[in-house]
Design a protein around this motif. Structure first.
Motif, short mmCIF file in Angstrom:
data_model
loop_
_atom_site.label_atom_id
_atom_site.label_comp_id
_atom_site.label_asym_id
_atom_site.label_seq_id
_atom_site.Cartn_x
_atom_site.Cartn_y
_atom_site.Cartn_z
N MET B 83 0.83 -1.20 0.00
CA MET B 83 0.00 0.00 0.00
C MET B 83 0.85 1.25 0.00
O MET B 83 0.61 2.20 -0.74
CB MET B 83 -0.92 -0.01 1.23
N LEU B 84 1.90 1.22 0.83
CA LEU B 84 2.73 2.41 0.96
C LEU B 84 3.51 2.67 -0.34
O LEU B 84 3.88 3.81 -0.62
CB LEU B 84 3.70 2.26 2.14
N GLU B 85 3.74 1.61 -1.09
CA GLU B 85 4.44 1.79 -2.37
C GLU B 85 3.67 2.75 -3.28
O GLU B 85 4.23 3.40 -4.15
CB GLU B 85 4.61 0.43 -3.09
N GLN B 86 2.34 2.80 -3.09
CA GLN B 86 1.50 3.64 -3.94
C GLN B 86 1.68 5.13 -3.62
O GLN B 86 1.31 5.98 -4.40
CB GLN B 86 0.01 3.29 -3.76
N TRP B 87 2.21 5.43 -2.43
CA TRP B 87 2.30 6.83 -2.01
C TRP B 87 3.34 7.57 -2.84
O TRP B 87 4.28 6.98 -3.34
CB TRP B 87 2.70 6.91 -0.52
N LYS B 92 6.79 9.56 0.93
CA LYS B 92 7.54 8.43 1.47
C LYS B 92 8.83 8.92 2.13
O LYS B 92 9.22 8.44 3.19
CB LYS B 92 7.88 7.43 0.35
N GLU B 93 9.42 9.94 1.50
CA GLU B 93 10.66 10.43 2.08
C GLU B 93 10.38 11.25 3.34
O GLU B 93 11.08 11.12 4.34
CB GLU B 93 11.41 11.29 1.05
N ALA B 94 9.33 12.06 3.25
CA ALA B 94 9.04 12.95 4.38
C ALA B 94 8.80 12.15 5.66
O ALA B 94 9.27 12.52 6.72
CB ALA B 94 7.83 13.82 4.06
N PHE B 95 8.04 11.05 5.52
CA PHE B 95 7.72 10.29 6.73
C PHE B 95 8.50 8.99 6.82
O PHE B 95 8.15 8.10 7.59
CB PHE B 95 6.20 10.04 6.80
N ARG B 96 9.57 8.92 6.04
CA ARG B 96 10.48 7.76 6.14
C ARG B 96 9.69 6.45 6.01
O ARG B 96 9.79 5.55 6.84
CB ARG B 96 11.21 7.80 7.49
N LEU B 97 8.88 6.36 4.93
CA LEU B 97 7.97 5.22 4.79
C LEU B 97 8.62 4.01 4.12
O LEU B 97 8.07 2.92 4.14
CB LEU B 97 6.72 5.62 3.99
N ASP B 98 9.80 4.19 3.53
CA ASP B 98 10.39 3.12 2.72
C ASP B 98 10.69 1.86 3.52
O ASP B 98 10.70 0.77 2.99
CB ASP B 98 11.65 3.63 2.00
#
Lengths: 300, 301
Positions: B83-87, B92-98
């Motif tokens: 799901m997060l890949e879709q962001w 992703k960078e701002a909230f360190r989602l990777d």
């Protein structure tokens, strides 16, 4: 300087403006060592502004001052160790108990044993175990008095010290001041009511609207003060009472003439006797009136 | 009580039971500067301990809640990651989602990229506003500054109290994570948690120093708080939005959030260059605050 030992506090042309509003202007004062010096004026006259400059809380616009022989400098510790200060609008740390607050001030000053502030508090009947925020105005003022006196300061700067103190405590405060002077302290005492300082002060300076009006001894003020003489006559009081020497004003209330007189009353009494005066009431010279007279005269 | 008695001993007579008055020593010289600084700092901490306790409990609670939900995040790890890949990349960078479903990545996103910084900035700014501006507004500055204390030492004592407060609150969060992580099989190194906590604390302190400067400049709590919060929001937006706009990207390096967080201390440990930068800016702000405070006319009530 030679007069350092006899002059505790001196200001020369001390001036503070807030923007273009005058706080105090061109103030020249000389307070002698071991003197109790009254600093009088109505609220807003510039007393607190002057005192806060002397303590280094605000900077002067111009002029200078020397305290205990040292030039007034803004900021550095300087002579503040030798000064006991009671702020006019006293604010304290509300959450602390009296004991904690005085211990804090004592630790920052150094050299004040707890027995010292405890015995002072006892004399003023101040309960040190209560939180300052829960104390009445008078009791808070006592905390302020104790912290000002507790380190045996050479100069006491007291801004409206007895405001909120009940008469019994005021008496005790006066004996504290006298004891301090006996031990060599100088006291600079501000007030907006003369009666507050007349029992203590040797000399008083009166300021009004940011300017020094007069410096005089309390006795000198008393001599210049007017007294009130009420004369009862059998009928309408004579119209020529105002012509007697020293009479400043005459007010007629029925058969009674109320006269204000400066200096001796002999001339007025002689005239009254000539008009068959029935009764005479005199009132002590009212220094408050003298003070108000100076203030009114200065603002005219 | 000896009120009546002492009335009979006016003037040269002293009440004999009043030992202290009988010997009036000349005033002692004041304690050393460092001793006064320590006195002011400990007094300030005592005035603020309730607030610090509440903030510490807040960090403990939030950390515990995040740790508690981690097992379920991990269990559905593949789904989350997909799901997060879709962001958008910028988010992703701002909230360190990777690395969201790894232990450190999860904590980085949930706590260290926004929640902890905001809370620590709030703690520091609260202390900063209450410092010199608070004393001035409440009127206690008149009493404090009439004592033989240098204003710079007052400010130093307040700053030390602010640092200790921020350290205590941050430590409460860090300890919760270090103790709680093994209980929920969350894999994160103690050194990295300490590193991220240090950077977060420094970030909070930097805005606290801004607050101290504004408070020293104006004597107003609202100015210290408002100015500090405003700057923090601007810095945070710059950090988050910069990756989304090409023209803004070079400016990200101006944001203190970037100094504290861009090197991902929770994954990579301490970046000493960033630490040095944060400490240096804090020191500069404090020096400016001391200079300004030294010259300030203290407002009467």
């Amino acid at each position: 300087m030679d007069d350092d030992r006899t002059t505790a506090l001196r200001t020369r042309g001390l001036t503070k403006f807030y923007g273009d509003q005058r706080g105090i202007e061109d103030l020249d004062l000389q307070v002698r060592t071991e003197e109790v010096y009254g600093f009088l004026g109505p609220n807003g006259a510039g007393k607190t502004t002057t005192i806060r400059m002397l303590l280094g809380l605000i900077r002067s616009t111009r002029g200078d001052a020397s305290i205990l022989g040292e030039p007034l400098r803004f900021g550095p510790v300087g002579v503040r160790a030798d000064i006991g200060y009671l702020p006019g609008d006293l604010a304290l740390y509300e959450r602390m108990t009296g004991e904690q607050l005085l211990a804090y001030v004592a630790r920052l000053r150094g050299g004040v044993p707890p027995s010292r502030y405890r015995s002072l508090s006892e004399r003023l009947a101040l309960d040190l175990s209560r939180r300052v925020g829960d104390l009445s105005r008078g009791n808070r003022q006592k905390v302020g008095v104790v912290q000002a006196f507790m380190h045996w300061p050479r100069l006491l700067v007291l801004d409206e010290p007895t405001s909120g103190l009940d008469p019994l405590v005021q008496k005790e405060f006066q004996s504290l001041v006298r004891e301090a002077v006996d031990f060599g302290a100088t006291v600079f005492l501000s007030s907006h009511v003369l009666t507050e300082v007349e029992q203590l002060a040797d000399r008083v300076a009166i300021v009004n609207d940011g300017r020094l009006v007069v410096v005089d001894t309390v006795d000198g003020l008393r001599e210049r003060a007017t007294k009130r003489v009420e004369l009862d006559f059998p009928g309408t009081p004579p119209a020529d009472l105002g012509s007697a020497a020293g009479v400043r004003s005459v007010e007629v209330r029925g058969v009674t003439a109320v006269c204000t007189v400066a200096g001796p009353v002999g001339s007025l009494l002689a005239l009254a006797v000539a008009h068959d005066v029935v009764d005479v009431h005199t009132h002590d010279p009212d220094l408050e009136d003298a003070f108000l007279g100076y203030v009114a005269g200065a603002s005219r | 009580m000896n009120i009546v008695q002492t009335h009979e001993h006016l003037g040269a007579h002293r009440a004999p039971e009043d030992d202290a008055a009988q010997t009036a020593p000349s005033p002692a010289s004041p304690p050393s500067g460092p001793a006064q600084v320590a006195t002011i700092a400990s007094h300030t901490l005592r005035e603020r301990w309730r607030s610090l306790l509440v903030w510490s409990l807040g960090l403990v609670g939030i950390s515990a809640i995040e740790l508690a939900v981690y097992p379920s995040i991990q269990a559905t790890g593949q789904g989350w990651q997909a799901m997060l890949e879709q962001w958008p990349d910028a988010l992703k960078e701002a909230f360190r989602l990777d690395a969201y479903t790894s232990g450190a990545g999860f904590l980085n996103t949930e706590l260290f990229s926004m929640m902890f910084p905001i809370m620590l900035i709030a703690v520091a700014l609260g202390a900063a506003a209450a410092a010199t501006a608070g004393e001035e507004e409440r009127g206690t500055a008149d009493l404090l500054l009439s004592l033989p204390v240098v204003r710079g030492h007052v400010l130093t004592g307040k700053a030390i109290a602010m640092v200790l407060g921020v350290v205590v609150v941050m430590a409460a969060g860090a300890v919760t994570i270090v103790v709680g992580a093994p209980l929920v099989d969350l894999d994160v190194g103690v050194v990295e948690v300490v590193a991220a906590s240090v950077m977060t604390a420094l970030l909070g302190l930097l805005f606290g120093c801004v607050g101290l400067l504004l408070g020293a400049l104006t004597g107003k709590r609202a100015a210290a708080l408002g100015g500090g919060i405003g700057l923090a929001i601007a810095a945070f937006l710059l950090q988050v939005l910069a990756p989304m706009a090409d023209w803004l990207e070079p400016w990200q390096k101006v944001s203190p959030f970037s100094w504290a967080l861009s090197a991902d201390p929770l994954l990579n440990g301490v970046d000493w260059g960033d630490v040095g930068l944060l400490v240096a800016v804090c020191a500069l702000l404090l020096a400016a605050a001391a200079l300004v405070y030294h010259r300030r006319d203290i407002a009467g009530r």
